[in-house]
Design a protein around this motif. Sequence first.
Motif, short mmCIF file in Angstrom:
data_model
loop_
_atom_site.label_atom_id
_atom_site.label_comp_id
_atom_site.label_asym_id
_atom_site.label_seq_id
_atom_site.Cartn_x
_atom_site.Cartn_y
_atom_site.Cartn_z
N ARG A 205 -2.03 4.81 9.07
CA ARG A 205 -2.16 5.14 7.84
C ARG A 205 -1.42 6.46 7.99
O ARG A 205 -1.83 7.38 8.91
N GLN B 130 1.26 1.77 5.44
CA GLN B 130 0.71 0.82 6.55
C GLN B 130 1.70 -0.58 6.52
O GLN B 130 1.46 -1.44 7.48
N ASP C 203 0.26 3.88 1.72
CA ASP C 203 -0.34 4.76 2.48
C ASP C 203 0.79 4.41 4.02
O ASP C 203 0.45 5.07 5.23
N ASP D 8 0.74 -1.25 0.02
CA ASP D 8 -0.12 0.10 0.15
C ASP D 8 0.83 1.00 0.13
O ASP D 8 1.98 1.10 0.48
MG MG Z 1 -4.44 1.52 4.29
#
Ligand code: MG
Length: 324
Positions: A208, A106, A104, A102
């Motif tokens: 996030r 994470q 973001d 991802d």
């Molecule tokens: Mg995420």
Amino acid sequence: MENHERFLLIQLVVPCFNEEANIIPFFEELDKADLAQAESDLRFEVIAVNDGSKDQTLKTLLEIQKERDDLTVIDLSRNFGKESALTAGLSEAGGDAVIPIDADGQHPFATISEMVALWRQGYDVVLAKRNTRDTDTRLQKWTARLFYKAHNQLSDINIPADVGDFRLMDKKVVRVLNQLPENRRFMKGLFAWVGFRTATVIYDVQPRSYGQTRFNTWKLWNLALEGITSFSISPLKIWTYVGVVVAFLSFLYASYLVATTLIYGTDLPGYPSIMVAVLFMGGIQLISIGIIGEYLGRVYIESKNRPSYIIADIYKPESKTDSF
Ligand code: MG
Ligand code: UDP
């Protein structure tokens, strides 16, 4: 990308939907992690898939690309959803291993080294299993558990709980995935369905970096439906048995009615029982028709054979474009 003798190429596939604030931190963290340093025969590349972002995600990616030679940007023509963005990224990946991750923040980069170590030991798939669901609310935890339970009960494949798209896949796994013809793709399910020798590492899911999750409850519900309908037809078959049970109960009740009528004569007041029977049967029929509808809709869409994504542009790093 035909340099297999000299080094192993590992590609990170990063779906990005409105992630403008996360792109720069992503690459900062990636450089900080310096994944290739420890093992000099490895090379890492990033394939970022811009999934129809409405913000400056594409611009930011292209800005960054000017300063790097390891970033390919795939720009989809609109937002197709994470499953399709991943599919697009995988189809363009030609490396020795691919890791969807991802944008973001994470998914910690430190886990990648653990994955690579297991891959080198001969595992074709290395799953990353999240240690906790502490970033989720209690309702999310509960619904996630319910989904995995329902899914794994209903379908022939088992999706391991708490394992997302973050995983390492050898190129032979990626090749198989790319050959699957279906265009509605529930990636978690497909990943599990293809099998291969699998190991698991544990990671701590990070909060996030910026912004909110792109998945609301309705999207998640639809993803869950997609997951179940694409790997199981039990919801369709169950109605045969429901039908048999209901018919049997109706037969018992009918015998009872006939018997009491013969013994005590007709006794007209039967309104409540008729209403209950009619409504009950109506409800059951609507549910079963609805479920047939879910599948029929999917057959309909699949039969159109539309691609699951459309690539508007592929931006290769400067160094690569020259060699073409
Ligand atoms: Mg995420
Ligand atoms: N994403 C995407 N298309 C979408 C929704 C999400 O490419 O339609 C990407 C998003 O940019 C992120 C990843 O998928 O990199 C996971 O999304 P998010 O963090 O919103 O999901 P969560 O972590 O809550 O599962």
